[in-house]
Design an enzyme around this catalytic site. Sequence first.
Site, mmCIF file in Angstrom:
data_model
loop_
_atom_site.group_PDB
_atom_site.id
_atom_site.type_symbol
_atom_site.label_atom_id
_atom_site.label_comp_id
_atom_site.label_asym_id
_atom_site.label_seq_id
_atom_site.Cartn_x
_atom_site.Cartn_y
_atom_site.Cartn_z
ATOM 1 N N LYS A 297 11.297 38.414 51.714
ATOM 2 C CA LYS A 297 12.234 39.084 52.605
ATOM 3 C C LYS A 297 11.587 40.383 53.064
ATOM 4 C CE LYS A 297 15.704 41.396 50.960
ATOM 5 N NZ LYS A 297 16.945 41.812 50.269
ATOM 6 N N ARG B 22 7.364 36.180 45.113
ATOM 7 C CA ARG B 22 7.777 35.146 44.156
ATOM 8 C C ARG B 22 8.637 34.096 44.841
ATOM 9 N NH1 ARG B 22 9.786 39.104 39.399
ATOM 10 N NH2 ARG B 22 10.224 40.376 41.240
ATOM 11 N N ALA C 248 20.676 30.693 58.898
ATOM 12 C CA ALA C 248 19.809 29.550 58.611
ATOM 13 C C ALA C 248 18.356 29.991 58.716
ATOM 14 C CB ALA C 248 20.097 28.421 59.590
ATOM 15 N N CYS D 255 15.263 36.209 42.126
ATOM 16 C CA CYS D 255 16.630 36.071 41.605
ATOM 17 C C CYS D 255 17.276 34.725 41.912
ATOM 18 C CB CYS D 255 17.512 37.193 42.152
ATOM 19 S SG CYS D 255 17.058 38.830 41.553
#
Length: 453
Positions: free
Chosen positions: A327, A334, A258, A266
């Site tokens: 990440k 993006r 979570a 993507c």
Amino acid sequence: MNVCIVGSGYVGLVTAACLADMGNEVVAVDADAAKVAALAAGRIPIHEPGLGELVGRNLQASRLRFTASLAEGIASAEVIFIAVGTPPQEDGSADLRHVLDVASGIGQHLQDPVVIVNKSTVPVGTASLVRDAVSAALQARGVQVAFEVVSNPEFLKEGAAIADFQRPDRIVIGSGSDWAIDVMRQLYGPFSRARDKFIVMDERSAELTKYAANAMLAARISFMNEMALMADALGADVEQVRRGIGTDPRIGPYFLYAGAGFGGSCFPKDLRALVHMAQANGVPAELLPAVVQVNERQQRLMFERIRAFFGGSLAGRRVAVWGLAFKPETDDVREAPSLLLIRALVDAGAEISAYDPQANATARTALQAVMTPAELAQIRYCDSARAAVDGADVLALMTEWKEFRSPDFAWLSGQLRAKAIFDGRNQYQPEVVQAHGMAYVGIGRRGPGAPTA
């Protein structure tokens, strides 16, 4: 084997470098002459661990070169990869103009038999459109050249793309041509030595496989984010729930974290494209739009909790933001939840001090495109995590980079004026943060003793 890669973005560049590293002669084509010049000089426009070294090694060995000329790129190619972008249109569908322009260009210059590989993420049926575009261009020239179109979706994770390409879980080949399949087996053989990783299917199934994979992973994330809201409401800890279900072999431990929502190039784009495909084909899809809606709600959650912590008013507050990339191990911002948080905080009157090990520059560029000069003046980009905390009221962790995993909580407690950490990636133990005199607000972490926002 002589290979041409059309498109030197993330997928194309990784594909070109990895194939060259196996001894293939690779020519990478890109319409951006400035990018071609930079790549030919070994300058990599994206952050991907190991990619710079891989490109440099193969440039030096003359197995990899770059050009802006499609005719030059395909002149001696046995395999041509189409790896150009398919940006989303307003209705969520994938824009195929670049793919079909390349297909037409191939037909205008093709001289010898070739296998054309769709590497871009494209809607189901695109292989047929590419085949038609190549055939039309050949017909306009009054020539006949044998070719086949193969669907070969990529399954690369940003931050681990080199390892994913070199040691793939599977190699999906969508084709009904024995010749094309044999060529692809020869090309990918070095990456499939330990066991047979080839999965051969028809073109349409291969195209759908890519979307289905990303949709499944995104659905797992949205499911856990919904469970996190349940945990908040019921006084449970979603991290304990994650471990409890992740040990079930039918479920497994992956993509059960979570957090503040997913982003990147993507998942959001592919989900919207899949929803559009469902609607266009009369499929009453209900789960896919819900995955999107849950994620959009989750991306607003951190802002709402920070605002609630301050009683609804953020004017004059400074929020330190650790992590801007969507990440770790990439500079890609993006649809990053961090940028949505920053825009909402600034709109509410807060000031921002932000730091990311790789994405400060890309975040600055992205925000300059959507914010006013006055809004941008409220954002300060810092050279270190500690510098971002200087003068901040609270800290928001938005990307789980390794350097953020074990901070000095005693030091943070002495620096943060409002003494609170908003953990958008559930990296910290609530009791450890609280033991240092700070409030901890995570995602689904309101177990016994945890504070409410």
